[in-house]
Design an enzyme around this catalytic site. Structure first.
Site, PDB file in Angstrom:
ATOM      1  N   GLU A 180       1.686   8.478 -14.874  1.00 51.56           N
ATOM      2  CA  GLU A 180       1.653   7.035 -15.141  1.00 51.56           C
ATOM      3  C   GLU A 180       0.233   6.703 -15.548  1.00 51.56           C
ATOM      4  O   GLU A 180      -0.709   6.911 -14.785  1.00 51.56           O
ATOM      5  CB  GLU A 180       2.074   6.245 -13.899  1.00 51.56           C
ATOM      6  CG  GLU A 180       2.302   4.756 -14.162  1.00 51.56           C
ATOM      7  CD  GLU A 180       1.099   3.895 -13.844  1.00 51.56           C
ATOM      8  OE1 GLU A 180       0.421   3.461 -14.811  1.00 51.56           O
ATOM      9  OE2 GLU A 180       0.823   3.668 -12.666  1.00 51.56           O
ATOM     10  N   CYS A 200      -3.614  -1.045 -13.794  1.00 52.75           N
ATOM     11  CA  CYS A 200      -2.952  -0.464 -14.970  1.00 52.75           C
ATOM     12  C   CYS A 200      -2.130  -1.515 -15.697  1.00 52.75           C
ATOM     13  O   CYS A 200      -1.992  -1.475 -16.918  1.00 52.75           O
ATOM     14  CB  CYS A 200      -2.032   0.682 -14.550  1.00 52.75           C
ATOM     15  SG  CYS A 200      -2.856   1.994 -13.636  1.00 52.75           S
TER      16      CYS A 200
END
Length: 1000
Positions: free
Chosen positions: A759, A793
């Protein structure tokens, strides 16, 4: 001499409904004769409501015509909320078509003779006729413009909205409102004026609202006449409109800056002897509101004036406690106060907020009957406290009105209140029957644009199926049913809470328990938490990094530990993770202190992270029991058994980032463990202590030391782990560049092909069109771009704003960001803490310097010394100017024309990232078009785009943003497992006995 002021208000934030119900139901009992009088009075009022045929019409007529349970009613509500703020024709046309296409306005037969209803229905129906079913928005708009249909559609629909607005707003200016009120005032009506608008987001907003209130007080005062209080007009003031950070964690700042302003306005109102009411706010602002009110009310300059007042919400469980506090305050100062009792306007928001925050309960009642019951109890208390408190009962409920009339004696020592445009028939009848009873009209003042959002809130309050206003307007509902007492509806104390609303802790049951949070707006809870955190702050020993030899030894040990752990029953592994979650909750303060000292986390960010870590443990435990427990039986022919089983892969490497050093770290580790793997955890070098404490906690919970290992060090240590031939898989969260490097390393090795679960980040975008509410956009953009110092993120990096509304949107966003406090993350009032280290600050400073040369600067805030980076906003000429993820509190803005939305979507696609996306629009077709076009992992519509919740919003992207599957989702654990199919010929020994036994 006055007594000392009472201590600050304090009461349980979300007490249990059952205990409250017992007290309220007991106190609600009246004698048979009293109940009969209430029935007669209420019946007469209800009959007046139903007999009313106002030639103009009101809210009741609109609710009767367009019920919120119908598609037409819902479409009308959304149109009303947004249409008049849309400046450009194209977006307005698309919006109108989108909403009118959702209901059957063409064939809608009006049931009302009211002009307002008929005019609105006619205009909406005319608009809908031009829009033919089945046509696409693009095609319809194109044809409409060719035949001049679009301007007619637009004009008719806007006029319908204005028709509604004109009846529910007393005037667009205070002067117009006063002029309109004069004729009613002459007939004995009282007015309280409410200056419409959202809460302040910027300092300019707050100043503008202050000036608006000041001008209104002056105008009202000059037109007020010579009657004495309470028979004088008033004004309502909203504290959140006077300060851009009206929140509990900014308590000191609010008290310093807002109290003098409130005193100033109150003095102006006192000069004209007006009623000056401080409006109610949400539950988490109640204590702060009362602190501000008490400080202002106690000012000596306001002595001798009985017009100061406040609103109290009966749907809040603390309403009676607030009345007691206000009574103590007025006694201490030997003054009088006016108290407006309302049901409450933010019920849906309060329910959702309590669920999101994982509170022990709800601060409001979840059943309307409990609110009605509490309202009468609070009314009784207020009546008993006369004359020190002057009660103002705001209600459109005929039964409530009749009950208060029965409870009250002196009719001049209280008043009723109604909203302008509502309750007219009820109070007209009351005026005929009891002319000595006063009622005040609460009248909104402002532009139709501001009004319609207010109108939608009123429609939501009063248009729900359980609302008295909606039921009273429905002739199918018998008067006997309307006269049922709240206590009778509740029935028993155990029925006090709504069965359809689980407590926040039970939100995800039966699968798992929700993590517990706290309400920062509850002073006692906040003080308890901060004291516990302070007690946990202590120096930690240095963490040693692992050598190459130690790394190899750890991998060997993990391989040895794998078999036993993989053979441990899934139920036992799950129980260990559940115990880890419990330990995390018990040691919350310890981990909060670590997150603040080592990770630079603010209090709310640290709290969210601990909760996320707990949720990961419980979610993967619950999911793992199902996936790794019993074998899955597969279909097949008779005489054969086919089952599918999941098992661990071996020694799994987990490499986690510094920005979520507890939640992502534990999420990776617990997922791999639940799947039966032995785990080698390698945390970021910036946050080693958090990882060490988390591993120790898992070991204490029962994970064998042979199955879980910790390796500390920099990127070289991680590279050594990844390149080792014995590892069975890698889970990684971090930069795209490092993910690529890991992928190449794994691909280059001989031996088994092992999975990489990665990720990474993204150039995350948000698209905002002209239908979006500016205040909501400002809130969500500031949260998405600047919370956690932009070190998420999921954080917003690139904002696309429709050109027609860009100036106002950008101005508000920049103004809101200026109000954020940057500094020590251990202080609850801090909104933005430091970036992770000097290297990160250096990179961000370099980018800021480049943007100042190449882009238009909308915000360049100042940061204190240290590793702090203040919020910045830069406007780019094109999205292509941003070529990489900028991991900090820096927002890039691009304007777009409505007809060039396709170019915006192409620009987002061109980045190659696909992690998060935000959309702010009221046009469903636009939202669906964007979602269909862009392959983005997490899309958030009309909200912020950070803070994915485990098991609710599984998180992860595609393309340059990661491999999937999504963390915190139902498919994640299987990526850590191998599958095994076992087929057994059950008929091998002598034939298929089971089949033969079933033959007839």
């Amino acid at each position: 001499m006055p007594d000392p002021l009472p201590p600050p208000f304090s009461a349980p934030y979300a007490p249990d409904d059952t205990a409250i119900a017992g007290r309220l139901r007991h106190d609600a009992r009246l004698g048979a004769e009293a109940e009969a009088r209430i029935d007669r009075s209420a019946t007469r009022l209800i009959e007046a409501i139903r007999a009313n045929d106002d030639p103009l019409g009101g809210v009741e007529d609109m609710l009767r015509e367009f019920a919120l349970s119908t598609k037409e009613g819902l479409a009308l509500m959304v149109l009303a909320e947004a249409l008049l703020r849309v400046p450009d024709a194209r977006t307005a046309d698309q919006f109108i078509e989108d909403k009118l296409g959702q209901g059957d306005f063409v064939n809608h037969e009006t049931k009302s003779s009211a002009f307002l209803v008929n005019a609105s229905a006619w205009a909406l129906g005319m608009s809908a006729r031009v829009i033919q079913p089945g046509e696409t928005p693009q095609g319809t708009i194109g044809r409409l413009t060719k035949r001049l249909g679009a301007p007619a559609v637009r004009a008719a629909t806007r006029q319908a909205m204005r028709l509604m607005g004109s009846h529910f707003v007393l005037g667009e200016t205070i002067e117009a409102a006063l002029s309109r009120a004069q004729s009613h005032t002459a007939r004995g009506s009282r007015y309280s004026f409410d200056m419409l608008g959202e809460g302040a987001r910027t300092a300019d907003d707050a100043h503008r609202y202050f000036e608006s209130y000041a001008r209104a007080i002056e105008a009202i005062g000059k037109a007020a006449g010579d009657q004495a209080l309470p028979d004088r007009p008033g004004i309502s003031v909203k504290l959140s409109a006077l300060h851009p950070r009206f929140e509990a964690v900014s308590h000191a700042r609010v008290m310093t800056e807002l109290v003098p302003q409130l005193i100033d306005l109150a003095r102006r109102a006192k000069a004209f002897d007006l009623n000056f009411t401080v409006d109610a706010e949400e539950a988490d602002r109640l204590e702060l509101s009362l602190d501000v009110i008490a400080a202002a009310f106690a000012n000596p300059s306001l002595a001798g004036w009985s017009g100061f007042g406040l609103a109290i919400q009966a749907y809040q469980k603390r309403a009676a406690d607030v009345i007691d506090y206000i009574d103590a305050l007025t006694r201490a100062l030997d003054r009088r106060m006016m108290v407006r009792l309302v049901k409450g306007a933010y019920w849906d928001t309060e329910i959702k907020r309590a669920q999101e925050r994982g509170l022990d309960g709800y601060p409001v009642f979840t059943r309307k009957a409990m609110t009605d019951l509490n309202y009468v109890a609070c009314a009784r208390k207020l009546l008993a406290l006369r004359p020190r408190l002057f009660p103002q009962f705001a209600t459109h409920n005929a039964l409530t009105v009749a009950t208060i009339l029965e409870l009250a004696d002196d009719p001049t020592s209280f008043e009723f209140q109604r909203l302008h445009g509502m309750g007219e028939a009820l109070y007209a009848q009351l005026g005929e029957d009891r002319s000595e009873i006063a009622h005040r009209t609460y009248a909104p003042v402002g532009s139709h644009r501001d009004l319609l959002a207010y109108l939608v809130r009123r429609l939501l309050e009063n248009g729900a199926n359980s609302s008295f206003v909606a039921l009273a307007a429905d002739n199918r509902v018998s008067i006997v049913d309307l006269l049922r007492r709240p206590a009778e509806i509740i029935g028993s104390d155990s029925n006090a809470a709504h069965s359809g609303f689980p407590l926040p802790a039970d939100l995800y049951r039966p699968q798992r328990e929700n993590s517990h949070g706290i309400e920062l707006g509850e002073r006692k809870a906040l003080q308890t938490l901060t004291s516990a955190i302070a007690a946990e702050r202590k120096a930690s020993p240095a963490i040693n990094t692992s050598t190459a030899e130690q790394t190899n030894a750890v991998i060997t040990a993990a391989q040895r530990g794998f078999k036993a752990w993989n053979g441990t029953p899934a139920t036992q592994r799950a129980a260990i993770l559940d115990k880890a979650a419990d330990l995390l909750e018990q040691r919350r303060a310890h981990f909060l202190a670590l997150l603040q000292s080592e990770g630079g986390k603010t209090l709310d960010d640290a709290l969210s992270e601990v909760r996320e870590a707990i949720d990961f443990c419980r979610y993967y435990a619950a999911l793992g029991k199902k996936l790794f427990g019993e074998s899955e039986t597969m279909p097949g022919p008779t005489g054969e058994s086919n089952v599918l089983e999941l098992h661990g892969r071996g020694a799994f490497v987990a490499i986690s980032p510094w920005n979520f050093p507890l939640a992502i770290f534990l999420g990776q580790v617990t997922a791999a463990l639940m799947a039966g793997n032995a785990v080698i955890a390698k945390p970021a070098e910036q946050t080693p202590r958090i990882a060490a404490e988390a591993i120790a906690l898992l070991h204490q919970a029962g994970v064998p030391e042979t199955a879980l290992h910790l390796v500390q060090g920099d990127g070289a240590v991680g590279a050594a782990l990844v390149s080792h031939p014995a590892i069975a898989g890698v889970v990684f969260t971090g930069s795209t560049e490092v993910a690529r490097s890991i992928n190449r390393t794994l691909a280059a090795k001989d031996g088994p092909i092992v999975p990489l679960v990665a990720e990474t980040g993204g150039i995350n975008a948000m698209i905002v069109d002209a239908t979006a509410l500016p205040e909501q956009v400002a809130d969500d953009v500031v949260t998405s771009a600047f919370r956690s110092a932009g070190q998420r993120c999921s954080a917003l990096r690139l904002l696309f704003v429709q050109d027609d509304v860009a100036d106002r949107m950008i101005e508000m966003i920049a103004g809101a960001a200026r109000e954020l406090k940057i500094g020590d993350p251990s202080q609850p009032s801090t909104h933005i803490g430091p970036v992770i280290d000097a290297e990160a600050k250096q990179r961000l400073d370099a980018h800021i310097a480049r943007m100042k040369r190449e882009a238009r600067v909308h915000l360049a805030a100042e940061a204190p010394a240290g590793n702090f980076v203040a919020p910045h906003i830069f406007e780019l000429s094109a999205a292509s100017q941003l070529t990489e993820e900028v991991f900090g509190p820096i927002l890039h803005v691009v304007r777009y024309r409505a007809e060039r939305l396709g170019d915006v979507l192409a620009a987002i696609e061109a980045t190659g990232f696909g992690l998060t996306l935000g959309i702010h629009s009221r046009i469903d077709d636009t939202i669906e078009h964007v979602i269909d076009r862009l392959r983005v992992g997490n899309i958030y519509v009309n909200r912020n785009m950070i803070g994915a919740v485990v098991g609710v919003q599984p998180f992860g992207g595609s393309g340059l943003s990661g491999t999937g599957p999504k963390a915190g989702g139902p498919h994640y654990l299987t990526r850590f497992a191998t599958e095994q199919t076992i087929t057994i010929n059950t008929a091998a020994a002598g034939g298929n006995a089971a089949l033969m036994a079933g033959v007839e």
